[in-house]
Design a protein around this motif. Sequence first.
Motif, PDB file in Angstrom:
ATOM      1  N   MET A   1       0.816  -1.081   0.158  1.00 37.53           N
ATOM      2  CA  MET A   1      -0.041   0.013  -0.143  1.00 37.53           C
ATOM      3  C   MET A   1       0.844   1.264   0.128  1.00 37.53           C
ATOM      4  N   LEU A   2       0.690   2.686  -0.485  1.00 38.42           N
ATOM      5  CA  LEU A   2       0.884   3.290  -0.512  1.00 38.42           C
ATOM      6  C   LEU A   2       0.932   4.397   0.056  1.00 38.42           C
ATOM      7  N   SER A   3       2.116   5.179   0.448  1.00 38.36           N
ATOM      8  CA  SER A   3       1.773   5.913   2.199  1.00 38.36           C
ATOM      9  C   SER A   3       1.106   7.020   1.594  1.00 38.36           C
ATOM     10  N   ASP A   4       0.344   7.985   1.685  1.00 33.23           N
ATOM     11  CA  ASP A   4       0.354   9.497   1.244  1.00 33.23           C
ATOM     12  C   ASP A   4       0.597  10.032   2.904  1.00 33.23           C
ATOM     13  N   GLU A   5       1.586  11.334   2.167  1.00 31.68           N
ATOM     14  CA  GLU A   5       2.223  12.054   3.604  1.00 31.68           C
ATOM     15  C   GLU A   5       0.261  13.454   3.560  1.00 31.68           C
ATOM     16  N   ILE A   6      -0.496  13.656   2.654  1.00 31.72           N
ATOM     17  CA  ILE A   6      -1.156  14.077   3.607  1.00 31.72           C
ATOM     18  C   ILE A   6      -2.005  13.782   4.107  1.00 31.72           C
ATOM     19  N   ILE A   7      -3.050  12.180   4.140  1.00 30.32           N
ATOM     20  CA  ILE A   7      -3.790  11.110   4.603  1.00 30.32           C
ATOM     21  C   ILE A   7      -2.696  11.023   5.475  1.00 30.32           C
ATOM     22  N   ASP A   8      -1.528  10.338   6.350  1.00 26.88           N
ATOM     23  CA  ASP A   8      -1.040  10.507   7.419  1.00 26.88           C
ATOM     24  C   ASP A   8      -1.220  11.422   8.072  1.00 26.88           C
ATOM     25  N   GLU A   9      -0.674  12.185   7.340  1.00 30.03           N
ATOM     26  CA  GLU A   9      -0.723  13.860   8.729  1.00 30.03           C
ATOM     27  C   GLU A   9      -2.441  14.151   8.981  1.00 30.03           C
ATOM     28  N   VAL A  10      -3.254  14.096   8.340  1.00 26.32           N
ATOM     29  CA  VAL A  10      -5.407  13.810   9.008  1.00 26.32           C
ATOM     30  C   VAL A  10      -5.290  13.096   9.909  1.00 26.32           C
ATOM     31  N   ARG A  11      -4.286  11.747   9.528  1.00 27.96           N
ATOM     32  CA  ARG A  11      -4.847  10.464  10.457  1.00 27.96           C
ATOM     33  C   ARG A  11      -4.369  10.946  11.639  1.00 27.96           C
ATOM     34  N   SER A  12      -2.952  11.886  12.068  1.00 25.13           N
ATOM     35  CA  SER A  12      -2.249  11.767  13.132  1.00 25.13           C
ATOM     36  C   SER A  12      -2.886  12.936  13.879  1.00 25.13           C
ATOM     37  N   ILE A  13      -3.685  13.713  13.340  1.00 23.25           N
ATOM     38  CA  ILE A  13      -3.679  14.880  13.440  1.00 23.25           C
ATOM     39  C   ILE A  13      -5.106  14.468  14.459  1.00 23.25           C
ATOM     40  N   ARG A  14      -5.989  13.318  13.766  1.00 23.96           N
ATOM     41  CA  ARG A  14      -7.181  13.044  14.127  1.00 23.96           C
ATOM     42  C   ARG A  14      -6.850  11.836  15.225  1.00 23.96           C
ATOM     43  N   ASP A  15      -6.441  11.211  14.972  1.00 24.26           N
ATOM     44  CA  ASP A  15      -5.705  10.621  16.481  1.00 24.26           C
ATOM     45  C   ASP A  15      -4.998  11.532  17.763  1.00 24.26           C
ATOM     46  N   ALA A  16      -4.123  12.613  17.389  1.00 27.22           N
ATOM     47  CA  ALA A  16      -4.235  13.412  18.605  1.00 27.22           C
ATOM     48  C   ALA A  16      -5.600  13.406  19.187  1.00 27.22           C
ATOM     49  N   HIS A  17      -6.506  14.291  18.358  1.00 25.40           N
ATOM     50  CA  HIS A  17      -7.765  15.115  18.609  1.00 25.40           C
ATOM     51  C   HIS A  17      -7.965  13.764  19.428  1.00 25.40           C
ATOM     52  N   ALA A  18      -8.763  12.401  19.361  1.00 26.96           N
ATOM     53  CA  ALA A  18      -8.727  10.718  20.044  1.00 26.96           C
ATOM     54  C   ALA A  18      -8.482  11.185  21.171  1.00 26.96           C
ATOM     55  N   ALA A  19      -7.263  11.245  21.224  1.00 26.04           N
ATOM     56  CA  ALA A  19      -5.926  10.807  22.606  1.00 26.04           C
ATOM     57  C   ALA A  19      -6.698  12.050  23.386  1.00 26.04           C
ATOM     58  N   LYS A  20      -6.690  13.099  23.164  1.00 27.30           N
ATOM     59  CA  LYS A  20      -7.598  14.406  23.841  1.00 27.30           C
ATOM     60  C   LYS A  20      -8.475  13.788  24.835  1.00 27.30           C
ATOM     61  N   PHE A  21      -9.419  13.162  24.335  1.00 31.76           N
ATOM     62  CA  PHE A  21     -10.613  12.619  25.200  1.00 31.76           C
ATOM     63  C   PHE A  21     -10.728  11.568  25.425  1.00 31.76           C
ATOM     64  N   ASN A  22      -9.893  10.255  25.754  1.00 30.18           N
ATOM     65  CA  ASN A  22      -9.043   9.150  26.105  1.00 30.18           C
ATOM     66  C   ASN A  22     -10.095   8.378  25.238  1.00 30.18           C
ATOM     67  N   TYR A  23     -10.207   8.504  23.737  1.00 28.89           N
ATOM     68  CA  TYR A  23     -10.713   8.028  22.260  1.00 28.89           C
ATOM     69  C   TYR A  23     -12.614   7.772  23.041  1.00 28.89           C
ATOM     70  N   ASP A  24     -12.860   9.017  24.029  1.00 26.65           N
ATOM     71  CA  ASP A  24     -14.539   8.298  24.532  1.00 26.65           C
ATOM     72  C   ASP A  24     -15.142   9.123  22.667  1.00 26.65           C
ATOM     73  N   LEU A  25     -15.799   8.214  22.250  1.00 18.98           N
ATOM     74  CA  LEU A  25     -17.181   9.582  21.157  1.00 18.98           C
ATOM     75  C   LEU A  25     -17.129   9.917  21.683  1.00 18.98           C
ATOM     76  N   ARG A  26     -18.336   9.894  22.451  1.00 19.41           N
ATOM     77  CA  ARG A  26     -18.944  11.597  22.800  1.00 19.41           C
ATOM     78  C   ARG A  26     -18.707  12.105  23.256  1.00 19.41           C
ATOM     79  N   ALA A  27     -17.432  11.986  24.427  1.00 18.50           N
ATOM     80  CA  ALA A  27     -16.755  13.046  24.596  1.00 18.50           C
ATOM     81  C   ALA A  27     -15.992  14.547  23.131  1.00 18.50           C
TER      82      ALA A  27
END
Length: 68
Positions: A1-27
């Motif tokens: 699978m090819l690696s896309d730097e934009i996709i990787d960046e979006v995923r890392s931002i999304r993961d950092a945001h989710a980690a701020k809320f301990n991956y609680d979907l409601r929060a």
Amino acid sequence: MLSDEIIDEVRSIRDAHAAKFNYDLRAIYADLKKSETERIAAGHPFVSSPSEIPTPKTALQRTRFAHR
């Protein structure tokens, strides 16, 4: 699978945001709605989704929308 730097960046931002809320979907949802409300109040444009799905007018569109 090819690696896309934009996709990787979006995923890392999304993961950092989710980690701020301990991956609680409601929060996460509450934070996103709060951010949306603040942006609307600040005058940023907001486009709501259509109230109903458009009816296809051609055979190609009927085929395309049949897979939804």
